[in-house]
Design an enzyme around this catalytic site. Structure first.
Site, PDB file in Angstrom:
ATOM      1  N   PRO A  44     -29.280   9.763  10.079  1.00  0.00           N
ATOM      2  CA  PRO A  44     -29.216   8.719  11.266  1.00  0.00           C
ATOM      3  C   PRO A  44     -30.115   7.434  10.692  1.00  0.00           C
ATOM      4  O   PRO A  44     -31.161   7.684   9.942  1.00  0.00           O
ATOM      5  CB  PRO A  44     -30.145   9.214  12.377  1.00  0.00           C
ATOM      6  N   GLU A  45     -29.197   6.680  10.634  1.00  0.00           N
ATOM      7  CA  GLU A  45     -29.967   5.155  10.040  1.00  0.00           C
ATOM      8  C   GLU A  45     -30.260   4.544  11.567  1.00  0.00           C
ATOM      9  O   GLU A  45     -30.102   4.990  12.676  1.00  0.00           O
ATOM     10  CB  GLU A  45     -28.975   4.395   9.144  1.00  0.00           C
TER      11      GLU A  45
END
Length: 271
Positions: free
Chosen positions: A2-3
């Site tokens: 996840p960014e």
DNA sequence: AAAAGCCCCTGGATGC
DNA sequence: TGCATCCAGGGGCTTT
């Protein structure tokens, strides 16, 4: 995994539903990146006031202290009224009066850390030296350019570093550099104001667009409602080595930078 | 001080 | 089928 977009999409998918709830119990499974920092049962009775995001961290504000969550590479959250039985890779259940927040994280690079009220959140070791929020009002092109000029490295590494601007990970770094027409291996001190301005705009555009369409689901990312994201379908370069550039048709190239893959178009990103 | 490397961990894909 | 190797969305810590 996840960014910033995936973390923000996750936040939006459960913040309203958990806000105002009271913690009934906290169950921790296998060890994550760091210890919780307190006995789980001491959190029972605390109220969840809301959920904020700082970089790739989620901050659950409690009426006393806060819970800091990080999804690492493979983490995802689910919020369900009545959760099913915990699986092998479910390592946290935060049971509240309004539902259970469950962390699923096969690789266990994620974290759940309790930060007591007396220590200022910003001063917490993990949040202390984070750069500015790319989608916030404090991200300015001129400051960005000045900061780039002071670095002695290549531009992709600075984007991943998070000390200048937070939230840009391996996917969106390649995507933003493509959109700005800048080669990932470009030395930061050689970037002109005009190009820094283009990159600044590209970072904001790419991240905002990804949030809008639910983030990237490469393997199994989903938000806290279990919904997938669709940015991966729009990726211009990430994961597309050998495929034709969507702008010019040249084959996309893949290189290694700091043990991570980088993707770019050798024609659209000349330098 | 700052940049570059090294790990933490599990699982899926690929090659022999 | 089995086994070895490599790779994966992050980032703190150690080394240079």
């Amino acid at each position: 995994m996840p960014e910033l977009p995936e973390v923000e999409v996750t936040r939006q998918s459960f913040a309203d539903r958990i806000a105002g709830s009271h913690i009934l119990a906290l169950r921790m499974g296998k060890a994550l990146r760091w210890p919780l920092g307190c006995e789980p049962q001491t959190l029972a009775g605390r109220q969840v006031l809301g959920v904020r995001r700082r970089g790739k961290y989620l901050l659950l504000d409690l009426d006393q202290g806060l819970l800091l969550l990080h999804l690492g590479m493979s983490g995802s959250l689910r919020f369900e009224r009545v959760p099913g039985e915990a699986g092998k890779h479910d390592h946290m259940d935060l049971q509240t009066s309004q539902g259970t927040l469950r962390l699923h994280d096969p690789r266990r690079f994620g974290a759940v850390v309790f930060v007591p009220a007396e220590s200022s959140p910003a001063a917490h070791k993990l949040l202390g030296k984070l750069g500015v929020e790319p989608l916030g009002d404090d991200f300015h092109a001129l400051d960005f350019w000045k900061a780039l000029k002071k670095r002695k490295t290549v531009v992709k590494q600075v984007l991943l570093g998070g000390e200048l601007v937070v939230g840009v990970g391996n996917i969106y770094a390649s995507e933003a550099l493509f959109m700005a027409g800048i080669r990932p291996s470009t030395r930061t001190e050689r970037i002109s104001l005009a190009r820094a301005t283009r990159l600044h705009a590209a970072i904001r555009t790419v991240l905002a667009r990804a949030v809008e369409i639910g983030g990237s689901t490469l393997k199994d990312f989903s938000n806290a409602k279990g919904e997938s994201g669709y940015f991966q379908l729009e990726a211009a370069v990430y994961g597309r080595q050998g495929l034709p550039c969507r702008a010019c048709g040249s084959p996309i190239k893949a290189i290694r930078q700091g043990q991570r893959s980088t993707f770019f178009c050798p024609v659209c990103q000349k330098s």
